[in-house]
Design a protein around this motif. Structure first.
Motif, short mmCIF file in Angstrom:
data_model
loop_
_atom_site.label_atom_id
_atom_site.label_comp_id
_atom_site.label_asym_id
_atom_site.label_seq_id
_atom_site.Cartn_x
_atom_site.Cartn_y
_atom_site.Cartn_z
N TYR A 3 8.40 -3.21 7.35
CA TYR A 3 9.07 -2.49 6.28
C TYR A 3 10.50 -3.01 6.13
CZ TYR A 3 11.69 1.14 3.92
OH TYR A 3 12.51 1.81 3.07
N GLU A 30 5.70 0.35 3.47
CA GLU A 30 4.88 0.69 4.62
C GLU A 30 4.65 2.19 4.61
OE1 GLU A 30 3.48 -0.96 7.49
OE2 GLU A 30 3.68 -2.70 6.19
N PRO A 31 3.54 2.63 5.20
CA PRO A 31 3.28 4.08 5.24
C PRO A 31 4.40 4.81 5.96
CG PRO A 31 1.42 2.85 6.14
CD PRO A 31 2.49 1.86 5.86
N HIS A 64 -2.07 -9.84 4.64
CA HIS A 64 -1.68 -8.50 5.05
C HIS A 64 -2.35 -7.56 4.07
CE1 HIS A 64 1.47 -9.81 7.78
NE2 HIS A 64 1.87 -10.68 6.86
N SER A 65 -2.88 -6.46 4.55
CA SER A 65 -3.48 -5.52 3.60
C SER A 65 -2.51 -4.39 3.32
CB SER A 65 -4.80 -4.98 4.14
OG SER A 65 -4.59 -4.44 5.42
N CYS A 66 -2.75 -3.74 2.21
CA CYS A 66 -1.97 -2.55 1.88
C CYS A 66 -2.33 -1.45 2.85
CB CYS A 66 -2.27 -2.11 0.45
SG CYS A 66 -1.52 -0.52 0.06
N ARG A 67 -1.33 -0.85 3.47
CA ARG A 67 -1.61 0.19 4.46
C ARG A 67 -1.26 1.59 3.95
NH1 ARG A 67 -0.07 -0.02 9.80
NH2 ARG A 67 2.09 -0.53 9.35
N THR A 74 -11.65 3.39 -1.05
CA THR A 74 -11.24 2.51 0.04
C THR A 74 -10.87 1.16 -0.54
OG1 THR A 74 -12.80 3.65 1.47
CG2 THR A 74 -11.95 1.54 2.26
N TYR A 77 -10.56 -5.33 1.96
CA TYR A 77 -9.69 -6.31 2.60
C TYR A 77 -10.20 -7.70 2.24
CZ TYR A 77 -7.52 -9.34 6.00
OH TYR A 77 -6.82 -10.36 6.57
N THR A 79 -6.71 -6.97 -0.12
CA THR A 79 -6.45 -6.25 -1.36
C THR A 79 -6.58 -7.23 -2.53
OG1 THR A 79 -4.91 -4.82 -0.18
CG2 THR A 79 -4.69 -4.89 -2.58
#
Ligand SMILES: [Zn+2]
Length: 139
Positions: A3, A30-31, A64-67, A74, A77, A79
């Motif tokens: 992040y 980031e989440p 990198h996937s969206c988290r 869903t 992977y 994205t």
């Protein structure tokens, strides 16, 4: 992915920035971290999509996937996004644009997904640079 707060100094692949150029982060979400949400101007998402298709930089291996949370579905992977019927995988490259001040604004290509699916509203400088197609030089 890490992040980075919007408009904080860019550090991820710092050696790729030419000497004398100042570069800042946009859209490294980031989440659990707050981000600006809102409407983006008409045409911005399309301009960004074209840039993701044609002008990605710093392509890396893997994705990198969206988290962030996807409500009711869903996210696959990697994205993916559909740009004019062409399916593109996101999370393995950057979008680099130039603000009017000359500063580079650097976002993960996932920024397109964040705008489309998570209502992310990037800083105004980034929106303007994308709509004016001010793409930073480089590969
Ligand atoms: Zn997502």
């Amino acid at each position: 992915m890490t992040y980075y707060e919007d408009l904080s100094p860019y550090e991820y692949v710092k050696e790729s920035i030419p000497a004398g150029v100042s570069a800042v982060n946009v859209g490294w979400l980031e989440p659990g971290e707050e981000y600006t949400q809102g409407e983006v101007p008409e045409g911005f998402t399309d301009a960004l999509a074209v840039m993701v298709r044609d002008s990605r930089r710093m392509k890396m291996r893997g994705w990198h996937s969206c988290r962030l949370a996807h409500v009711g579905y869903t996210e696959p992977y990697p994205t993916t996004v559909d740009v004019g019927g062409q399916k593109l995988s996101l999370g393995g490259a950057e979008i680099r644009v130039v603000a009017e001040s000359g500063e580079w604004l650097i976002a993960p290509d996932l920024v397109l997904h964040y705008v489309s699916n998570h209502s992310y509203k990037p800083p105004t400088d980034f929106i303007e640079a994308v709509m004016d197609r001010r793409i930073a030089p480089g590969e």
